[in-house]
Scaffold this motif. Structure first.
Motif, PDB file in Angstrom:
ATOM      1  N   MET A   1      36.031  61.837  19.834  1.00 38.24           N
ATOM      2  CA  MET A   1      36.701  62.842  20.617  1.00 38.24           C
ATOM      3  C   MET A   1      35.881  63.105  21.864  1.00 38.24           C
ATOM      4  O   MET A   1      34.673  62.905  21.881  1.00 38.24           O
ATOM      5  N   LYS A   2      36.537  63.528  22.912  1.00 41.29           N
ATOM      6  CA  LYS A   2      35.853  63.906  24.139  1.00 41.29           C
ATOM      7  C   LYS A   2      35.795  65.424  24.188  1.00 41.29           C
ATOM      8  O   LYS A   2      36.798  66.097  23.980  1.00 41.29           O
ATOM      9  N   LEU A   3      34.589  65.960  24.450  1.00 39.31           N
ATOM     10  CA  LEU A   3      34.387  67.399  24.507  1.00 39.31           C
ATOM     11  C   LEU A   3      34.107  67.835  25.942  1.00 39.31           C
ATOM     12  O   LEU A   3      33.517  67.088  26.718  1.00 39.31           O
ATOM     13  N   TYR A   4      34.498  69.044  26.264  1.00 38.70           N
ATOM     14  CA  TYR A   4      34.308  69.615  27.597  1.00 38.70           C
ATOM     15  C   TYR A   4      33.768  71.026  27.464  1.00 38.70           C
ATOM     16  O   TYR A   4      34.241  71.795  26.615  1.00 38.70           O
ATOM     17  N   ARG A   5      32.792  71.359  28.277  1.00 43.43           N
ATOM     18  CA  ARG A   5      32.264  72.728  28.336  1.00 43.43           C
ATOM     19  C   ARG A   5      32.049  73.103  29.793  1.00 43.43           C
ATOM     20  O   ARG A   5      31.691  72.255  30.609  1.00 43.43           O
ATOM     21  N   LEU A   6      32.231  74.364  30.107  1.00 41.90           N
ATOM     22  CA  LEU A   6      31.880  74.895  31.420  1.00 41.90           C
ATOM     23  C   LEU A   6      30.735  75.866  31.202  1.00 41.90           C
ATOM     24  O   LEU A   6      30.914  76.932  30.613  1.00 41.90           O
ATOM     25  N   LEU A   7      29.556  75.453  31.641  1.00 38.70           N
ATOM     26  CA  LEU A   7      28.371  76.286  31.494  1.00 38.70           C
ATOM     27  C   LEU A   7      28.315  77.245  32.675  1.00 38.70           C
ATOM     28  O   LEU A   7      28.459  76.820  33.822  1.00 38.70           O
ATOM     29  N   THR A   8      28.079  78.523  32.419  1.00 37.31           N
ATOM     30  CA  THR A   8      27.989  79.513  33.488  1.00 37.31           C
ATOM     31  C   THR A   8      26.827  80.458  33.214  1.00 37.31           C
ATOM     32  O   THR A   8      26.437  80.660  32.058  1.00 37.31           O
ATOM     33  N   ALA A   9      26.291  81.023  34.278  1.00 31.36           N
ATOM     34  CA  ALA A   9      25.225  82.018  34.149  1.00 31.36           C
ATOM     35  C   ALA A   9      24.916  82.558  35.537  1.00 31.36           C
ATOM     36  O   ALA A   9      25.334  81.998  36.550  1.00 31.36           O
ATOM     37  N   ASP A  10      24.160  83.650  35.563  1.00 34.77           N
ATOM     38  CA  ASP A  10      23.662  84.157  36.840  1.00 34.77           C
ATOM     39  C   ASP A  10      22.777  83.097  37.477  1.00 34.77           C
ATOM     40  O   ASP A  10      22.239  82.226  36.788  1.00 34.77           O
ATOM     41  N   ASP A  11      22.613  83.181  38.785  1.00 37.60           N
ATOM     42  CA  ASP A  11      21.792  82.220  39.527  1.00 37.60           C
ATOM     43  C   ASP A  11      20.313  82.520  39.298  1.00 37.60           C
ATOM     44  O   ASP A  11      19.633  83.111  40.136  1.00 37.60           O
ATOM     45  N   THR A  12      19.833  82.111  38.134  1.00 32.86           N
ATOM     46  CA  THR A  12      18.419  82.241  37.781  1.00 32.86           C
ATOM     47  C   THR A  12      17.975  80.934  37.143  1.00 32.86           C
ATOM     48  O   THR A  12      18.799  80.043  36.899  1.00 32.86           O
ATOM     49  N   SER A  13      16.714  80.856  36.815  1.00 37.36           N
ATOM     50  CA  SER A  13      16.227  79.641  36.158  1.00 37.36           C
ATOM     51  C   SER A  13      16.885  79.460  34.790  1.00 37.36           C
ATOM     52  O   SER A  13      16.967  78.335  34.287  1.00 37.36           O
ATOM     53  N   ALA A  14      17.396  80.535  34.200  1.00 41.42           N
ATOM     54  CA  ALA A  14      18.071  80.429  32.896  1.00 41.42           C
ATOM     55  C   ALA A  14      19.271  79.488  32.978  1.00 41.42           C
ATOM     56  O   ALA A  14      19.549  78.756  32.031  1.00 41.42           O
ATOM     57  N   PHE A  15      19.985  79.501  34.105  1.00 43.19           N
ATOM     58  CA  PHE A  15      21.118  78.584  34.270  1.00 43.19           C
ATOM     59  C   PHE A  15      20.632  77.139  34.264  1.00 43.19           C
ATOM     60  O   PHE A  15      21.211  76.279  33.580  1.00 43.19           O
ATOM     61  N   CYS A  16      19.572  76.855  34.998  1.00 42.17           N
ATOM     62  CA  CYS A  16      19.038  75.490  35.029  1.00 42.17           C
ATOM     63  C   CYS A  16      18.577  75.055  33.645  1.00 42.17           C
ATOM     64  O   CYS A  16      18.783  73.908  33.245  1.00 42.17           O
ATOM     65  N   HIS A  17      17.971  75.965  32.897  1.00 37.12           N
ATOM     66  CA  HIS A  17      17.538  75.639  31.538  1.00 37.12           C
ATOM     67  C   HIS A  17      18.746  75.365  30.638  1.00 37.12           C
ATOM     68  O   HIS A  17      18.707  74.472  29.793  1.00 37.12           O
ATOM     69  N   LYS A  18      19.826  76.112  30.821  1.00 41.01           N
ATOM     70  CA  LYS A  18      21.040  75.908  30.019  1.00 41.01           C
ATOM     71  C   LYS A  18      21.622  74.517  30.274  1.00 41.01           C
ATOM     72  O   LYS A  18      21.980  73.796  29.336  1.00 41.01           O
ATOM     73  N   VAL A  19      21.688  74.118  31.540  1.00 41.44           N
ATOM     74  CA  VAL A  19      22.213  72.789  31.888  1.00 41.44           C
ATOM     75  C   VAL A  19      21.260  71.706  31.389  1.00 41.44           C
ATOM     76  O   VAL A  19      21.693  70.704  30.812  1.00 41.44           O
ATOM     77  N   THR A  20      19.956  71.901  31.583  1.00 38.82           N
ATOM     78  CA  THR A  20      18.971  70.923  31.125  1.00 38.82           C
ATOM     79  C   THR A  20      19.042  70.736  29.620  1.00 38.82           C
ATOM     80  O   THR A  20      18.980  69.603  29.113  1.00 38.82           O
ATOM     81  N   ASP A  21      19.201  71.819  28.879  1.00 33.57           N
ATOM     82  CA  ASP A  21      19.330  71.737  27.427  1.00 33.57           C
ATOM     83  C   ASP A  21      20.557  70.904  27.041  1.00 33.57           C
ATOM     84  O   ASP A  21      20.477  70.041  26.167  1.00 33.57           O
ATOM     85  N   ALA A  22      21.678  71.151  27.711  1.00 32.66           N
ATOM     86  CA  ALA A  22      22.896  70.381  27.421  1.00 32.66           C
ATOM     87  C   ALA A  22      22.686  68.895  27.714  1.00 32.66           C
ATOM     88  O   ALA A  22      23.084  68.035  26.925  1.00 32.66           O
TER      89      ALA A  22
END
Length: 67
Positions: A1-22
């Motif tokens: 199956m193909k999965l899709y997610r839209l990652l969102t967050a405030d413009d902080t390093s936490a957003f970059c960490h969320k994308v990097t983790d994914a």
């Protein structure tokens, strides 16, 4: 199956960490990131779509974050 997610967050390093983790869990960037002002909260917000191929059959109960 193909999965899709839209990652969102405030413009902080936490957003970059969320994308990097994914990315480190096998998700792949899909399209360009988005950046917009959240007037209700007075902050800039970021978004990035990611996709992933995974075994199984998709259902609305699929826990996307667990893949």
């Amino acid at each position: 199956m193909k999965l899709y997610r839209l990652l969102t967050a405030d413009d902080t390093s936490a957003f970059c960490h969320k994308v990097t983790d994914a990315l480190n869990k096998g998700w792949v960037l899909h399209g360009d990131p988005t950046y917009a002002f959240d007037a209700a909260n007075g902050v800039m917000r970021c978004g990035q779509a990611v996709i992933k191929e995974a075994p199984g059959t998709y259902t609305p109960d699929t826990k996307l974050g667990e893949h």
